[in-house]
Enzyme design. Structure first.
Site, short mmCIF file in Angstrom:
data_model
loop_
_atom_site.label_atom_id
_atom_site.label_comp_id
_atom_site.label_asym_id
_atom_site.label_seq_id
_atom_site.Cartn_x
_atom_site.Cartn_y
_atom_site.Cartn_z
CG ASN A 25 2.99 2.64 -4.32
OD1 ASN A 25 2.48 3.64 -3.84
ND2 ASN A 25 2.93 2.36 -5.60
N GLY B 93 -6.38 -3.15 -15.37
CA GLY B 93 -7.46 -4.01 -15.84
C GLY B 93 -7.11 -5.47 -16.06
CE LYS C 132 0.59 2.54 -10.02
NZ LYS C 132 0.03 1.74 -8.93
CE LYS D 255 -3.34 2.85 0.28
NZ LYS D 255 -4.10 3.13 -0.96
CB ALA E 267 -11.63 8.96 -3.76
CB ILE E 268 -7.90 5.03 -0.72
CG1 ILE E 268 -8.54 3.90 -1.53
CG2 ILE E 268 -7.54 4.59 0.70
CD1 ILE E 268 -9.84 3.37 -1.02
CB CYS F 191 -1.82 9.11 -5.87
SG CYS F 191 -3.31 8.79 -4.91
CB THR G 281 -6.84 5.11 -11.03
OG1 THR G 281 -6.32 6.17 -10.22
CG2 THR G 281 -6.76 3.81 -10.25
CG ASN H 167 1.39 6.79 -6.48
OD1 ASN H 167 1.14 7.27 -7.58
ND2 ASN H 167 0.45 6.54 -5.59
C1 LIG Z 1 -8.50 0.72 -3.98
C2 LIG Z 1 -7.27 1.09 -4.75
C3 LIG Z 1 -6.18 1.68 -4.07
C4 LIG Z 1 -5.03 2.03 -4.75
N1 LIG Z 1 -3.98 2.57 -4.06
C5 LIG Z 1 -2.82 2.85 -4.72
C6 LIG Z 1 -1.67 3.31 -4.00
O1 LIG Z 1 -1.66 3.45 -2.77
N2 LIG Z 1 -0.54 3.59 -4.72
C7 LIG Z 1 -0.47 3.41 -6.09
O2 LIG Z 1 0.57 3.65 -6.69
N3 LIG Z 1 -1.54 2.96 -6.77
C8 LIG Z 1 -2.70 2.67 -6.13
N4 LIG Z 1 -3.79 2.18 -6.84
C9 LIG Z 1 -3.66 1.99 -8.29
C10 LIG Z 1 -3.32 0.55 -8.65
O3 LIG Z 1 -2.11 0.14 -8.07
C11 LIG Z 1 -3.27 0.35 -10.17
O4 LIG Z 1 -2.27 1.19 -10.72
C12 LIG Z 1 -4.58 0.69 -10.87
O5 LIG Z 1 -5.66 0.35 -10.06
C13 LIG Z 1 -4.73 0.02 -12.23
O6 LIG Z 1 -4.76 -1.39 -12.12
P1 LIG Z 1 -6.12 -2.25 -12.05
O7 LIG Z 1 -6.99 -1.82 -13.21
O8 LIG Z 1 -5.67 -3.67 -12.14
O9 LIG Z 1 -6.78 -1.93 -10.75
C14 LIG Z 1 -4.96 1.82 -6.16
C15 LIG Z 1 -6.03 1.24 -6.84
C16 LIG Z 1 -7.18 0.86 -6.15
C17 LIG Z 1 -8.32 0.21 -6.90
#
Ligand SMILES: Cc1cc2nc3c(=O)[nH]c(=O)nc-3n(C[C@H](O)[C@H](O)[C@H](O)COP(=O)(O)O)c2cc1C
Ligand SMILES: Cc1cc2nc3c(=O)[nH]c(=O)nc-3n(C[C@H](O)[C@H](O)[C@H](O)COP(=O)(O)OP(=O)(O)OC[C@H]3O[C@@H](n4cnc5c(N)ncnc54)[C@H](O)[C@@H]3O)c2cc1C
Ligand code: FES
Lengths: 303, 242
Positions: free
Chosen positions: A100, A245, A166, A45, A70-71, A131, A194, A128
């Site tokens: 991360n 995805g 990232k 995380k 939107a954590i 974000c 995202t 990261n």
């Molecule tokens: C609930 C959630 C929390 C995330 N928290 C982080 C984070 O703390 N740091 C980060 O670099 N990316 C974070 N991401 C992004 C993911 O690591 C990833 O880059 C993104 O979701 C695309 O992959 P996916 O489509 O497989 O989810 C988060 C994504 C989700 C869904």
């Protein structure tokens, strides 16, 4: 015997599957479900210098083929992560992890990265700069090439670990960003984070997410992710971690064709806690079906 | 937590927009009333978290209200259909806290209190239950509940039972209890916890995973951040910051 091993930054990974940051907590909770030692690695995380509670609820909105989150980088702060969370993870996961790191300022990134220098559990830092859920930082570092360059340069100066940057998909030209971080000395690139999105509550007419906007991920962003991984891999000479995805072993193969050495799985872990296990177990079958002997051979397409 | 396929044995309407579904299969991971299950509704990306209404060997009952599209689809599901569920989620109610328990349910918040009432009955304790709702249309399972509990019904419009909210009902009926267990609308839980510190509240939140991985459901408490899906959904009334 199918060979799933891949080399990434001088380290041999038993397979390319790595849970994406933010979708696997600090890892150890999943060890109640299956032996997580099967994972190539784990991206923990997003960690910041100080503890962060994150954003107000609701933080989650459902979408077709995905979700918005939107954590706001909720985490207990780097000191606790290193002395508690990684220690707990070490009991159930033997391999090294990817840390991360998030932040609001160059100072915060630099100080957080330094704290991982002495962590033997940490193989590399995933910086990261993408974000979308923190104000005045996070993605602000990942949408301007000069700002990204300066940050990566500053972090490289203090870190003893490889730096994986990232990247955000919320830019006009992802290649320009990739080139900027490459010239700043980044060791690898991971993408995509995202996509900024939003949903409204049909009855109230108000945004569902308390923070109004959030980051969209899940199968809906997969083609965008493939395209960006492909473009970046064509343009830079750095190893790439592809994500966005991915939910099946077939998705992993395509992501590697696009140029990824490692593949991260995010949202799919949330709807199926066994997702990574299923993908790893299915990969040899899919390789057989596609006549692939060594997974490493397909990075960047079939020769 | 366990990922299981459960078969719909029954899915019947028991009130206005309220359905009772019986699912059968391996429910051995369910340990306590007040836990929840997370159901994949075909066609939707995220699972739907629904409380364990009651459970036993090989089955779990859920009581749900049609709110949006997913629960509307659920209401049309036929017997025999299989549902992909995560079971054994959340902390559940601690029944050792009360000698003289009071259960307080608001609207569909009655769901987890059914299993809780039965657990108290098995201990030889008949709990008091205050069941509040907007109108008589939302008051369900009356027969079953009055067997298990000393039942007090109240409605906002007075269409059934006491006219007023649950707190007014508790006061007017002079109910004697040492600890309460509540589930219902956020506002009700807030007022209840302010009126009475000696109890617990079962909360809702929009969830990404339901098993502690995403931090999507974290609330601030007096003891630091806690996840509704993991450390909750049941919290001490005094620790929640409303
Ligand atoms: C609930 C959630 C929390 C995330 N928290 C982080 C984070 O703390 N740091 C980060 O670099 N990316 C974070 N991401 C992004 C993911 O690591 C990833 O880059 C993104 O979701 C695309 O992959 P996916 O489509 O497989 O989810 C988060 C994504 C989700 C869904
Ligand atoms: C721990 C817990 C236990 C619950 N127990 C019950 C129960 O026993 N009976 C019952 O009728 N309802 C219960 N709920 C509420 C139930 O989860 C929602 O009514 C349901 O998810 C709505 O889905 P939908 O597709 O009809 O609505 P939509 O609005 O179309 O759903 C869109 C998204 O928002 C989420 N969502 C919308 N409203 C809520 C809500 N109130 N809480 C959580 N997520 C929501 C959905 O899960 C989905 O991801 C519980 C919620 C939680 C968190
Ligand atoms: S819903 Fe994911 S942590 Fe609670």
């Amino acid at each position: 015997m199918k060979n799933l091993k891949v080399n990434f930054l001088g380290k041999v990974f038993k397979n390319p599957i790595v849970p994406a940051s933010g979708t696997f907590g600090f890892g150890y909770e999943f060890s109640d479900l299956y032996d997580i030692n099967i994972l190539g690695s784990i991206s923990i995380k997003g960690t910041t210098l100080e503890p962060r509670y994150g954003n107000k609820l609701p933080r989650i909105a459902e979408c077709p083929s995905g979700l918005i989150n939107a954590i706001g980088l909720q985490n207990p702060g780097v000191d606790k992560v290193v002395t508690e969370e990684l220690v707990k993870l070490d009991e159930v996961y033997a391999d090294q992890i990817i840390a991360n790191v998030g932040g609001h300022s160059t100072y915060e990134y630099v100080e957080t990265v330094k704290k991982f220098n002495n962590s033997d559990k940490t193989f590399a830092i995933e910086l990261n700069i993408s974000c979308p859920n923190v104000t005045g930082g996070g993605m602000a570092f990942g949408v301007d090439p000069q700002t990204a360059y300066d940050l990566v340069k500053a972090v490289k100066e203090v870190s003893t670990k490889p730096i994986i940057v990232k990247l955000s998909p919320n830019v006009t030209n992802v290649v320009e960003m990739a080139k900027a971080v490459e010239s700043a000395g980044a060791d690898a690139i991971s993408l995509i984070n995202t996509l900024v999105g939003m949903r409204f509550n049909l009855k109230t007419g108000k945004p569902i997410i308390a923070n109004v906007k959030g980051g969209y991920s899940g199968p809906g962003i997969y083609p965008v992710a493939l395209r960006m991984v492909y473009e970046v891999s064509q343009a830079v000479n750095l190893p790439i971690i592809g994500m966005g995805g991915v939910s099946t072993a077939y998705d992993v193969i395509e992501m590697m064709y696009a140029g990824a050495s490692l593949v991260m799985v995010g949202a799919q872990n949330l709807i199926d806690p066994y997702a990574c296990k299923k993908i790893i177990e299915d990969l040899p079958r899919v390789m057989d079906e596609l006549n692939i002997e060594n997974l490493e051979d397909i990075i960047g397409g079939r020769k | 937590m366990q990922n299981v396929n459960l078969k719909i044995e029954k899915n019947v309407k028991v009130g206005t927009d309220i359905y009772l579904m019986k699912l059968v299969g391996d429910t051995s991971s369910i340990k306590k009333p007040g836990e929840f299950i997370n159901i994949t509704v075909p066609g939707y990306y995220l699972r739907r978290p629904i409380s364990v209404c009651d459970y036993g060997t090989g089955y779990v009952d859920i009581l749900y209200k049609v709110l949006g599209l997913g629960t509307k689809d659920m209401s049309t599901f036929k017997e025999g259909m299989m549902l992909d569920c995560l079971v054994g989620l959340g902390n559940g109610f601690d029944i050792t806290k009360a000698q003289k328990p009071l259960l307080v349910g608001g609207g569909i918040g009655i769901a987890p209190l059914v299993g809780l009432a039965r657990a108290f009955n098995e201990k030889g304790i008949k709990p008091i239950l205050v069941f509040g709702a907007r109108s008589k249309n939302d008051i369900v399972l009356v027969e079953q509940l009055s067997e298990l509990c000393d039942l007090h019904v109240c409605t906002d419009d007075g269409s059934l039972g006491f006219k007023g909210n649950v707190i007014e009902c508790i006061k007017a009926s002079n109910l004697d209890f040492d600890y309460y267990y509540s589930c219902g609308p956020q506002k009700m839980l807030e007022f209840l916890s302010k009126a009475y510190p000696n109890g617990c509240v079962s909360l809702e939140a929009r969830m990404g995973c339901g098993f502690g991985a995403c931090m999507g459901c974290s609330i601030e408490t007096t003891k630091g951040p806690k996840r509704v899906c993991k450390e909750g959904p049941v919290f001490e009334a005094t620790e929640v910051i409303f």
